[in-house]
Design a protein around this motif. Sequence first.
Motif, short mmCIF file in Angstrom:
data_model
loop_
_atom_site.label_atom_id
_atom_site.label_comp_id
_atom_site.label_asym_id
_atom_site.label_seq_id
_atom_site.Cartn_x
_atom_site.Cartn_y
_atom_site.Cartn_z
N GLN A 1 32.55 44.71 47.88
CA GLN A 1 32.56 43.27 48.12
C GLN A 1 33.75 42.61 47.44
O GLN A 1 34.41 41.73 47.99
N ALA A 2 34.04 43.10 46.23
CA ALA A 2 35.18 42.55 45.50
C ALA A 2 36.48 42.88 46.21
O ALA A 2 37.41 42.08 46.29
N LYS A 3 36.53 44.14 46.72
CA LYS A 3 37.72 44.56 47.47
C LYS A 3 37.89 43.73 48.73
O LYS A 3 38.99 43.30 49.08
N ALA A 4 36.73 43.51 49.40
CA ALA A 4 36.79 42.68 50.62
C ALA A 4 37.23 41.29 50.27
O ALA A 4 38.06 40.69 50.97
N ASN A 5 36.68 40.77 49.21
CA ASN A 5 37.07 39.42 48.78
C ASN A 5 38.54 39.38 48.39
O ASN A 5 39.26 38.41 48.68
N ALA A 6 38.99 40.45 47.70
CA ALA A 6 40.40 40.49 47.32
C ALA A 6 41.30 40.58 48.53
O ALA A 6 42.39 39.97 48.59
N ASP B 1 40.63 39.47 51.45
CA ASP B 1 40.64 38.16 52.11
C ASP B 1 41.56 37.21 51.37
O ASP B 1 42.27 36.40 51.97
N ARG B 2 41.61 37.26 50.07
CA ARG B 2 42.47 36.36 49.32
C ARG B 2 43.93 36.76 49.43
O ARG B 2 44.83 35.96 49.29
#
Length: 318
Positions: free
Chosen positions: A271-276, A278-279
């Motif tokens: 999730q953090a990777k996905a969020n990263a 996306d950012r």
Amino acid sequence: MASPQAIARQGELLNRLVLDRETAEELGRVDQIWMVPELHRVMGIICTTGFLKGKKQMFTLVQIEAFGTDSIVVNSSHTSVNPEDIKPIDSLIGREVWSDAGSKIGKLTDYLFDPATGEITQYLFVARGWSSLTDGSYLLQPSMILGLGSKRVMISNNAAQEISIYTEGLRHKVAKVSSFLQSDYAQTKQDVKSWLGGIQAITSQAKEQLQTLSVQAKEQAQTVGEQLKDTTQTLAEQAQEKSQTLKETLKDRAQLLGEQVKDKTQALAEQAKANASDRAEPEIVVSVQPDTSVIAQPTHTTEVIVDVSPEKPSESAQ
């Protein structure tokens, strides 16, 4: 006639109160017992009245209603016998007793008779001299008397050997006491011996009981020890089993928790990777300049230049 009662003793009747049955008046006191020595039988009583015993009355055995313990009850309605009309009262009391072997045995002192019939059952005599004080009195059967005299009575020598004692004298009492003391000493000795034997038996029994109790206590202690040992071992095994079970349970829970943490960590990482990701995508700003050149400036360090100049018409279009 006198009512049936126990054998009477001549000496005990002397001076006894004489009462009239009908008037209950006192007629006097017994002065003599009227007896016939040749017949060995009592015929009646003679009582006297007054301080000097001046008046005498005689009552036959038929007139006597009862020989009581405190008085003699007579029926005076019948004509009493005049003592003056009867020859002097004779008695064997006080006469010496001799054997036909020529030995003086003693002296007659009393006699016993049946109040109902007047029959003399036994004479009493004491030994001669001072021995009468120590020997007591003896019984003499009337049938043993061979002859009667004014001063003596004669009995057979064989009969003298069969005479029995009536009352114990001092010598008999001393002998009896001595015999009693000896027997009592022997009995006491035997009792002490039995008592000591009893104590020894009790001590032995107590020792055996203590030994038995000691063995029982030892066996019980051993049994309790074995039970405690078995119980302790069982508890230890149960504790070890519970510890192993708890350990396995904790291990399984730790492994499960680890897997859950790993899964959650991985999920959080993704999730953090996905969020990263996306950012990290740049924002494109398109500006249109008059020369129809389009310069795209990214918001970050990436710079993209897009050429938006009008396309030249193709040959076909011309």
